[in-house]
Structures are given as structure tokens and as C-alpha cells.
Design an enzyme around this catalytic site. Sequence first.
Site, short mmCIF file in Angstrom:
data_model
loop_
_atom_site.label_atom_id
_atom_site.label_comp_id
_atom_site.label_asym_id
_atom_site.label_seq_id
_atom_site.Cartn_x
_atom_site.Cartn_y
_atom_site.Cartn_z
N LYS A 22 29.20 85.77 39.81
CA LYS A 22 30.38 85.17 40.22
C LYS A 22 31.68 85.66 39.80
CE LYS A 22 33.11 81.10 38.48
NZ LYS A 22 33.58 81.38 37.46
N ASN A 23 31.66 86.04 38.42
CA ASN A 23 33.03 86.60 37.89
C ASN A 23 33.35 88.04 38.54
OD1 ASN A 23 33.56 84.14 36.87
ND2 ASN A 23 32.99 84.51 34.84
N ARG A 92 40.72 79.65 39.67
CA ARG A 92 41.19 80.50 38.75
C ARG A 92 41.55 81.92 39.14
NH1 ARG A 92 44.10 80.24 34.55
NH2 ARG A 92 43.94 82.13 32.92
N ARG A 121 45.28 77.95 29.83
CA ARG A 121 44.87 79.47 30.01
C ARG A 121 45.88 80.26 30.45
NH1 ARG A 121 39.46 79.01 33.27
NH2 ARG A 121 38.87 81.12 32.83
N PRO A 122 46.72 80.95 29.53
CA PRO A 122 48.03 81.79 29.90
C PRO A 122 47.69 83.21 30.58
CG PRO A 122 47.54 81.71 27.49
CD PRO A 122 46.36 80.90 28.11
N ILE A 123 48.69 83.50 31.11
CA ILE A 123 48.29 84.71 31.99
C ILE A 123 49.63 85.71 31.48
CG2 ILE A 123 47.26 83.92 33.82
CD1 ILE A 123 49.61 83.91 35.50
N ASP A 124 50.30 85.46 30.32
CA ASP A 124 51.17 86.35 29.87
C ASP A 124 50.66 87.95 29.74
OD1 ASP A 124 49.62 85.27 27.80
OD2 ASP A 124 50.48 86.59 26.31
N GLN A 125 49.68 88.39 29.49
CA GLN A 125 49.30 89.57 29.23
C GLN A 125 49.09 90.35 30.71
OE1 GLN A 125 48.83 91.31 26.51
NE2 GLN A 125 49.91 89.28 25.73
N ASP A 304 30.97 81.60 28.03
CA ASP A 304 30.69 80.98 29.04
C ASP A 304 29.05 80.49 28.94
OD1 ASP A 304 33.07 81.57 30.39
OD2 ASP A 304 32.12 82.99 31.44
N ARG A 396 30.39 75.61 41.97
CA ARG A 396 31.47 76.70 41.89
C ARG A 396 30.70 78.08 41.22
NH1 ARG A 396 36.39 75.70 38.74
NH2 ARG A 396 36.75 78.00 39.35
N1 EPU Z 1 44.74 84.86 27.24
C1 EPU Z 1 45.70 84.81 26.84
N2 EPU Z 1 46.70 85.61 27.72
C2 EPU Z 1 46.40 86.16 28.97
C3 EPU Z 1 45.09 86.01 29.21
C4 EPU Z 1 44.20 85.65 28.20
O1 EPU Z 1 46.36 84.55 25.69
O2 EPU Z 1 47.29 86.77 29.55
C5 EPU Z 1 43.62 84.42 26.43
C6 EPU Z 1 42.74 83.28 26.91
O3 EPU Z 1 43.52 81.96 26.64
C7 EPU Z 1 41.39 83.39 25.97
C8 EPU Z 1 41.28 84.54 25.95
O4 EPU Z 1 42.34 85.42 26.07
O5 EPU Z 1 41.43 82.65 24.95
C9 EPU Z 1 40.22 85.42 27.07
O6 EPU Z 1 40.84 85.09 28.42
P1 EPU Z 1 40.55 86.00 29.62
O7 EPU Z 1 41.60 86.37 30.14
O8 EPU Z 1 39.44 86.84 29.16
O9 EPU Z 1 39.54 84.96 30.50
P2 EPU Z 1 39.66 85.07 32.26
O10 EPU Z 1 40.11 86.27 32.55
O11 EPU Z 1 40.85 84.00 32.40
C10 EPU Z 1 37.33 85.32 32.38
C11 EPU Z 1 36.10 84.50 33.16
C12 EPU Z 1 35.97 83.02 32.38
C13 EPU Z 1 35.58 83.60 31.01
C14 EPU Z 1 36.47 84.48 30.39
C15 EPU Z 1 36.04 84.97 29.07
C16 EPU Z 1 36.71 84.83 35.40
C17 EPU Z 1 37.30 84.27 36.90
N3 EPU Z 1 36.48 83.85 34.74
O12 EPU Z 1 38.43 84.28 32.40
O13 EPU Z 1 34.88 82.43 33.11
O14 EPU Z 1 35.29 82.23 30.28
O15 EPU Z 1 36.95 85.60 31.26
O16 EPU Z 1 35.01 85.81 29.19
O17 EPU Z 1 36.10 86.06 35.41
C18 EPU Z 1 33.60 80.59 33.66
O18 EPU Z 1 32.71 81.37 34.47
O19 EPU Z 1 33.07 79.68 33.47
C19 EPU Z 1 34.74 81.28 32.92
C20 EPU Z 1 35.69 80.22 32.74
#
Ligand code: EPU
Length: 417
Positions: A22-23, A92, A121-125, A304, A396
Site C-alpha cells: 500500500k505505502n 494521507r 502528523r506535520p509536513i514541515d520537512q 505500522d 484502506r
Molecule cells: N514528521 C515530522 N515532519 C515532517 C514529516 C514527518 O515531524 O515533515 C514526523 C512524524 O510526525 C513522525 C515521523 O516524522 O513522527 C515519521 O513520519 P513519516 O513522515 O516517516 O511518516 P509518513 O510519511 O507520513 C509513512 C506511512 C505511515 C508510516 C510512516 C512511518 C505512507 C502513506 N504512510 O507516513 O504508514 O507509519 O511512514 O513509517 O507511506 C500506515 O500504513 O498505517 C501508516 C500510517
Amino acid sequence: MEKLMISGGRPLRGTVQISGAKNSAVALIPASLMAESKVVLDNMPDLSDVATFGEIVAELGGQVEWDGSSMQINPSNLISVPMHNGLVKKLRASYYLMGALLGRFGTATIGMPGGCAFEPRPIDQHIKGFEALGATVSMDHGSIHIEARELRGAKIYLDVVSVGATINIMLAASRAKGTTTIENAAKEPEIIDVATLLNAMGAKIKGAGTETIRIEGVDSLHGCRHSIIPDRIQAGTYMILAAATRGDILIDNVIPKHLEALSAKLLEMGVEVLEGDESIRVIGRPSYESVDVRTLVYPGFATDLQSQMTSLLTQATGVSIITDYVYSNRFKHVPELIRLGAKIRVEGRSAVIEGSQLNAAAVRAADLRAGAALVIAGLTVSNGVTEVSGVEYIDRGYDNLVHNLRQLGADVWRQAE
Ligand code: EPU
């Protein structure tokens, strides 16, 4: 709305085939939109998030056709229309449209992403990365507007190891002028999968799967054919299920290396784990040792699989502690497991789990993996029918769940709520 009815207590036995990840899928579809011609993605999982992405592609002017589990995407007539609300709020991974549309068209307007909201779940990065590449980012009625006259390669250090930010920057940087370096990049297998697709489309990406990724921008990207990697989280969920029900399941079409952290923990508990080339057989035992688990970025124990592992640890003797170092508050499954009789308390970012016998009850899945945890717990309960509502979350991420569980001997069915 439907709920899942589970009459548990039977050891699950047999073989389960794992679908595409999925991811990966939800990143590969937007990545495909950067091509000027048709991309075929094989081994696509049958999931609601994938269906939603298909609708998003159509809204952007792309064409989607299906041939079995192969998704054919023709993005040649795509346009970067603003996507404020509606479909993008459903998942997401709609945030990958930012990197893809920015890379291809130099502009993207996307509503803040939806998806599993187990914590902020921030996206600042992601934004830091786009800005480093020369884009301007602004908020517009709750949507993010990103624009760049020209994207230029840059050196980007991620303050947080982020799967989404790493992929989003790879997407945009593939079409930037010059070379981009991502330092402290995430190393998840899904990142390698996206880089493999982009390279087949003509991108020049090196180092995916390590903490330093180098992307040399190219002028255009073209169509190709790509097969999606197996879903390691789906596979891990069935591994945990085999252990929790004291069953014997052969999990087929997996990359065992992707599941090493889980296999090691299961072995430590006393579960039998036999790795093949593309399969893993998990054989349950009558009793298990308690263990401590820490979730970490890949190759550590996946967050996960944290909720599913919590369900399994209710079946161990003694006290186990599971600490989530990726998300500090991903514990929405805990109050529901307590309804089923589990003895768990949350302390900071840890769940402290005491072995206990679970009983049937009506529970609600609040997110995808919490839902999987409740299904596992329900399948261990032998004294009645466990009802799991919120099935739309489980849909999902789990391809053909009810069918697969029945094949393994489970007594489960869906029922209108
Ligand atoms: N984070 C920040 N700032 C950012 C991005 C992330 O602080 O700009 C923090 C997050 O809050 C978290 C950590 O960094 O604490 C890791 O987050 P990441 O960005 O890696 O997560 P993501 O890309 O939003 C993906 C998967 C998630 C999985 C995470 C961690 C997808 C669509 N989602 O999310 O999958 O938990 O990586 O491995 O790929 C799931 O499948 O149930 C799921 C939630």
C-alpha cells in the site's frame, strides 16, 4: 457502514498470498503522473486508497485503466488543477501530489492531507525540501500552494527521518536543474521502490535505501512498466496473526529481509519463524515469553506493526513494554483492547502490557493498524463473537482480508452496522 464479526479461538492454518505494498502504491501512482506517456504498475493491491487515487488521477485529466491487478496510467493530458478538498482529504498520501505536480508543472495546490489521524502528523520537512529546491510555499484557504519558476538542485538535510518528505523531495528534485542531495533520508523499502520506478521513467537517482540520496535532475520523464514490492506490513500482520492464534501460516510473496525486526522479536518470544526465499512460515506455540519492543525507522521495528504486536503481547506470560519512537501517541487501539479484557496501561510513549485472556466485546477501529490489532485480538477470543466496527479503515490497507482469513480457517463475516 459495515462491521466485522469474528468468532475466534481457532488456530489459523494455510497459505496467504501478500499483495503489492500500500505505502508504495500510493507513492508510485503520483510518481507515474510525472511521465509524459503511459506507466503500467503491476501487482497493485485492491484497496480503497488505491481506488481513491485512481479518481484523483481522473480529476487531474489522466486516464486509468485496469488489466487484472495492473494499473495503467496515462498522464499525457494531465493538468495541475487545484485540489482543495474532496478526494485529497480522504488519504494521507495525497501529499505526494505536491512533489509530483511541482516537479512536472512547477505548481501545485493541494488540500491538507487526510488519512489516519492517530496523532498530528506535520509536513514541515516536505515544505523545507520544496523551499530548498527554490519553490515558494503558501497557505490558501486551508490548502498548500507551491510554485516555482524553476526548481534548482540543493543539499537538503532532513531534521526528522521522514518517509513522506524523502519521497516528495525525490519526486520534485527529479525534474530540478542540477543535483539534489538528501541527507538523513529515510531508508524504507518503499523509498527504493519509488526510486526504481522513477529511474525506469528516466530519472537519475542514486543511494535510495541509504541515508544519502543523490538526484540528478532531468528534462523529462517517460512511461515504463514497474512491479510493486510486496506489502511488508500486511505480511507482518499475518505473521503476528499466526502466532496469536497458535496457528501455522505460510506467508507467500514476501521479501523476508523486510521483516527481520519482527521475525527477531517473534523468535525471542518463542514463536517458530522459518524463512524461505520469498516466503515466511510462522508456527505458533502454546505459550510465549514477554518481550520489550521499540519501534524505529527502517530497518528497526515498524511503527505500522506496533498495534498488532500489542495484541499479540496480551498472549505472552508476564509484562511486555512496547515503545513507539516514531509516533509518541499511536495508542488508539489500547482502550479498545482493554474492552476485550486486555491489561494495558499507556505511560508516555509506551504501552505496558500484562498477559491476559481476552473476551468477546464490541469494539471500534479508530485507524487502519488499530483495526488490524482488533481483528488479531478478536481471532484469539474463544468465548463469543467480537464485533469490530470502523471496517472502512481496515479496507484502506488490507487487500481481501475477509477472504484471506476464511481461507486460513477463520470464522469471520461482514455485517451491516
Ligand atoms: N514528521 C515530522 N515532519 C515532517 C514529516 C514527518 O515531524 O515533515 C514526523 C512524524 O510526525 C513522525 C515521523 O516524522 O513522527 C515519521 O513520519 P513519516 O513522515 O516517516 O511518516 P509518513 O510519511 O507520513 C509513512 C506511512 C505511515 C508510516 C510512516 C512511518 C505512507 C502513506 N504512510 O507516513 O504508514 O507509519 O511512514 O513509517 O507511506 C500506515 O500504513 O498505517 C501508516 C500510517
